[in-house]
Design a protein around this motif. Structure first.
Motif, PDB file in Angstrom:
ATOM      1  N   LEU A  17      -2.190-135.183  63.816  1.00 45.16           N
ATOM      2  CA  LEU A  17      -1.043-134.375  64.194  1.00 45.16           C
ATOM      3  C   LEU A  17      -0.464-133.775  62.924  1.00 45.16           C
ATOM      4  CD1 LEU A  17       1.031-136.510  66.764  1.00 45.16           C
ATOM      5  CD2 LEU A  17      -0.100-134.321  67.222  1.00 45.16           C
ATOM      6  N   ARG A  18       0.196-132.624  63.065  1.00 49.22           N
ATOM      7  CA  ARG A  18       0.935-132.051  61.950  1.00 49.22           C
ATOM      8  C   ARG A  18       2.388-131.878  62.365  1.00 49.22           C
ATOM      9  NH1 ARG A  18       0.462-126.343  58.626  1.00 49.22           N
ATOM     10  NH2 ARG A  18       1.431-125.518  60.523  1.00 49.22           N
ATOM     11  N   LEU A  19       3.257-132.517  61.632  1.00 50.50           N
ATOM     12  CA  LEU A  19       4.682-132.392  61.859  1.00 50.50           C
ATOM     13  C   LEU A  19       5.256-131.311  60.948  1.00 50.50           C
ATOM     14  CD1 LEU A  19       5.755-136.161  62.011  1.00 50.50           C
ATOM     15  CD2 LEU A  19       4.807-134.700  63.823  1.00 50.50           C
ATOM     16  N   SER A  20       6.303-130.654  61.443  1.00 53.54           N
ATOM     17  CA  SER A  20       6.991-129.645  60.658  1.00 53.54           C
ATOM     18  C   SER A  20       8.467-130.001  60.542  1.00 53.54           C
ATOM     19  CB  SER A  20       6.863-128.267  61.314  1.00 53.54           C
ATOM     20  OG  SER A  20       5.517-127.851  61.383  1.00 53.54           O
ATOM     21  N   CYS A  21       9.033-129.702  59.406  1.00 51.74           N
ATOM     22  CA  CYS A  21      10.453-129.913  59.150  1.00 51.74           C
ATOM     23  C   CYS A  21      11.021-128.573  58.714  1.00 51.74           C
ATOM     24  CB  CYS A  21      10.647-130.968  58.075  1.00 51.74           C
ATOM     25  SG  CYS A  21      12.351-131.185  57.536  1.00 51.74           S
ATOM     26  N   ALA A  22      11.750-127.946  59.612  1.00 50.50           N
ATOM     27  CA  ALA A  22      12.308-126.630  59.330  1.00 50.50           C
ATOM     28  C   ALA A  22      13.715-126.783  58.779  1.00 50.50           C
ATOM     29  CB  ALA A  22      12.324-125.795  60.604  1.00 50.50           C
ATOM     30  N   ALA A  23      13.985-126.076  57.699  1.00 48.99           N
ATOM     31  CA  ALA A  23      15.269-126.195  57.033  1.00 48.99           C
ATOM     32  C   ALA A  23      16.039-124.893  57.079  1.00 48.99           C
ATOM     33  CB  ALA A  23      15.057-126.596  55.582  1.00 48.99           C
ATOM     34  N   SER A  24      17.328-125.030  57.152  1.00 48.11           N
ATOM     35  CA  SER A  24      18.205-123.876  57.004  1.00 48.11           C
ATOM     36  C   SER A  24      19.040-124.092  55.753  1.00 48.11           C
ATOM     37  CB  SER A  24      19.114-123.735  58.220  1.00 48.11           C
ATOM     38  OG  SER A  24      19.938-124.880  58.370  1.00 48.11           O
ATOM     39  N   GLY A  25      19.403-123.026  55.109  1.00 45.98           N
ATOM     40  CA  GLY A  25      20.195-123.191  53.903  1.00 45.98           C
ATOM     41  C   GLY A  25      19.456-122.703  52.679  1.00 45.98           C
ATOM     42  N   SER A  26      20.164-122.064  51.805  1.00 41.02           N
ATOM     43  CA  SER A  26      19.542-121.425  50.647  1.00 41.02           C
ATOM     44  C   SER A  26      19.138-122.412  49.571  1.00 41.02           C
ATOM     45  CB  SER A  26      20.506-120.390  50.047  1.00 41.02           C
ATOM     46  OG  SER A  26      21.710-121.041  49.646  1.00 41.02           O
ATOM     47  N   THR A  27      19.571-123.663  49.661  1.00 40.59           N
ATOM     48  CA  THR A  27      19.254-124.631  48.612  1.00 40.59           C
ATOM     49  C   THR A  27      18.037-125.467  48.941  1.00 40.59           C
ATOM     50  OG1 THR A  27      20.744-126.267  49.594  1.00 40.59           O
ATOM     51  CG2 THR A  27      21.659-124.790  47.921  1.00 40.59           C
ATOM     52  N   PHE A  28      17.303-125.122  49.995  1.00 39.92           N
ATOM     53  CA  PHE A  28      16.179-125.940  50.421  1.00 39.92           C
ATOM     54  C   PHE A  28      15.196-126.196  49.293  1.00 39.92           C
ATOM     55  CE2 PHE A  28      12.877-127.701  52.915  1.00 39.92           C
ATOM     56  CZ  PHE A  28      11.691-127.089  52.536  1.00 39.92           C
ATOM     57  N   SER A  29      14.864-125.168  48.533  1.00 39.23           N
ATOM     58  CA  SER A  29      13.781-125.289  47.554  1.00 39.23           C
ATOM     59  C   SER A  29      14.089-126.267  46.437  1.00 39.23           C
ATOM     60  CB  SER A  29      13.456-123.906  46.976  1.00 39.23           C
ATOM     61  OG  SER A  29      14.573-123.405  46.264  1.00 39.23           O
ATOM     62  N   ILE A  30      15.351-126.584  46.220  1.00 39.66           N
ATOM     63  CA  ILE A  30      15.680-127.493  45.127  1.00 39.66           C
ATOM     64  C   ILE A  30      15.813-128.925  45.599  1.00 39.66           C
ATOM     65  CG2 ILE A  30      16.869-125.652  43.886  1.00 39.66           C
ATOM     66  CD1 ILE A  30      19.516-126.997  44.634  1.00 39.66           C
ATOM     67  N   ASN A  31      15.625-129.145  46.876  1.00 44.19           N
ATOM     68  CA  ASN A  31      15.770-130.487  47.426  1.00 44.19           C
ATOM     69  C   ASN A  31      14.432-131.211  47.507  1.00 44.19           C
ATOM     70  OD1 ASN A  31      18.620-131.143  48.734  1.00 44.19           O
ATOM     71  ND2 ASN A  31      18.257-128.948  48.918  1.00 44.19           N
ATOM     72  N   ALA A  32      14.445-132.496  47.103  1.00 41.73           N
ATOM     73  CA  ALA A  32      13.326-133.372  47.431  1.00 41.73           C
ATOM     74  C   ALA A  32      13.499-133.776  48.893  1.00 41.73           C
ATOM     75  CB  ALA A  32      13.323-134.604  46.543  1.00 41.73           C
ATOM     76  N   ILE A  33      12.423-133.673  49.660  1.00 41.78           N
ATOM     77  CA  ILE A  33      12.471-133.939  51.091  1.00 41.78           C
ATOM     78  C   ILE A  33      11.556-135.099  51.440  1.00 41.78           C
ATOM     79  CG2 ILE A  33      12.084-132.999  53.402  1.00 41.78           C
ATOM     80  CD1 ILE A  33      14.406-131.677  51.967  1.00 41.78           C
ATOM     81  N   GLY A  34      12.016-135.936  52.329  1.00 47.21           N
ATOM     82  CA  GLY A  34      11.212-137.068  52.760  1.00 47.21           C
ATOM     83  C   GLY A  34      10.979-137.058  54.257  1.00 47.21           C
ATOM     84  N   TRP A  35       9.857-137.597  54.648  1.00 43.92           N
ATOM     85  CA  TRP A  35       9.590-137.912  56.054  1.00 43.92           C
ATOM     86  C   TRP A  35       9.832-139.403  56.235  1.00 43.92           C
ATOM     87  CZ3 TRP A  35       8.999-134.983  60.214  1.00 43.92           C
ATOM     88  CH2 TRP A  35       8.631-133.647  60.059  1.00 43.92           C
ATOM     89  N   TYR A  36      10.579-139.723  57.282  1.00 42.67           N
ATOM     90  CA  TYR A  36      10.937-141.087  57.604  1.00 42.67           C
ATOM     91  C   TYR A  36      10.477-141.371  59.031  1.00 42.67           C
ATOM     92  CZ  TYR A  36      14.155-140.298  53.700  1.00 42.67           C
ATOM     93  OH  TYR A  36      14.694-139.983  52.484  1.00 42.67           O
ATOM     94  N   ARG A  37      10.314-142.659  59.349  1.00 37.65           N
ATOM     95  CA  ARG A  37       9.996-143.001  60.723  1.00 37.65           C
ATOM     96  C   ARG A  37      10.705-144.287  61.112  1.00 37.65           C
ATOM     97  NH1 ARG A  37       3.545-144.575  60.142  1.00 37.65           N
ATOM     98  NH2 ARG A  37       3.829-146.596  59.069  1.00 37.65           N
ATOM     99  N   GLN A  38      10.949-144.409  62.396  1.00 34.89           N
ATOM    100  CA  GLN A  38      11.592-145.604  62.914  1.00 34.89           C
ATOM    101  C   GLN A  38      10.925-145.987  64.222  1.00 34.89           C
ATOM    102  OE1 GLN A  38      15.870-145.364  63.472  1.00 34.89           O
ATOM    103  NE2 GLN A  38      16.043-147.598  63.353  1.00 34.89           N
ATOM    104  N   ALA A  39      10.322-147.162  64.219  1.00 33.91           N
ATOM    105  CA  ALA A  39       9.720-147.705  65.424  1.00 33.91           C
ATOM    106  C   ALA A  39      10.751-148.553  66.161  1.00 33.91           C
ATOM    107  CB  ALA A  39       8.499-148.531  65.065  1.00 33.91           C
ATOM    108  N   PRO A  40      10.596-148.742  67.460  1.00 31.62           N
ATOM    109  CA  PRO A  40      11.562-149.549  68.213  1.00 31.62           C
ATOM    110  C   PRO A  40      11.727-150.942  67.616  1.00 31.62           C
ATOM    111  CG  PRO A  40      10.115-148.401  69.718  1.00 31.62           C
ATOM    112  CD  PRO A  40       9.570-148.166  68.335  1.00 31.62           C
ATOM    113  N   GLY A  41      12.964-151.338  67.401  1.00 31.46           N
ATOM    114  CA  GLY A  41      13.250-152.655  66.867  1.00 31.46           C
ATOM    115  C   GLY A  41      13.043-152.801  65.375  1.00 31.46           C
ATOM    116  N   LYS A  42      12.710-151.718  64.704  1.00 32.82           N
ATOM    117  CA  LYS A  42      12.460-151.781  63.264  1.00 32.82           C
ATOM    118  C   LYS A  42      13.409-150.848  62.522  1.00 32.82           C
ATOM    119  CE  LYS A  42       7.598-153.109  63.486  1.00 32.82           C
ATOM    120  NZ  LYS A  42       6.224-152.814  62.973  1.00 32.82           N
TER     121      LYS A  42
END
Length: 114
Positions: A17-42
């Motif tokens: 699968l390929r996930l996408s994270c769409a950002a709004s805002g002019s400062t996007f390029s200077i931000n470090a971005i992370g993908w996080y996940r949360q499973a039930p009960g964790k």
């Protein structure tokens, strides 16, 4: 910056699968971005991050299977997930990786069937 994740779904073990994270805002390029996940009960965990300079880091559980990338022209960060396992099942979110979290979006559900 506001971030919205999409691209989740139901996939069989071994699939991709390929996930996408769409950002709004002019400062996007200077931000470090992370993908996080949360499973039930964790607790929510960091899966992968990409810096403004495109340096990347991955959780041990996904190394060699997931690839994070970014397209600053499209204000988008991607998470390419391959060789998926049932234990990858979770709600996936994107957020800043440094500088404190912004309000969490709804996330996108990934379900891997065995």
């Amino acid at each position: 910056v506001q971030l919205q994740a999409s691209g989740g779904g139901l996939v069989q073990a071994g699939g991709s699968l390929r996930l996408s994270c769409a950002a709004s805002g002019s400062t996007f390029s200077i931000n470090a971005i992370g993908w996080y996940r949360q499973a039930p009960g964790k607790q929510r965990e960091l899966v992968a991050l990409i810096s403004s300079g495109r340096n990347t880091n991955y959780a041990d559980s996904v190394k060699g299977r997931f690839t994070i990338s970014r397209d600053n022209a499209k204000n988008t960060v991607y998470l390419q997930m391959s060789s998926l396992k049932p234990e990858d099942t979770a709600a996936y979110y994107c957020n800043r990786a440094v500088g404190g979290f912004i309000p969490w979006g709804q996330g996108t559900q990934v379900t891997v069937s065995s």
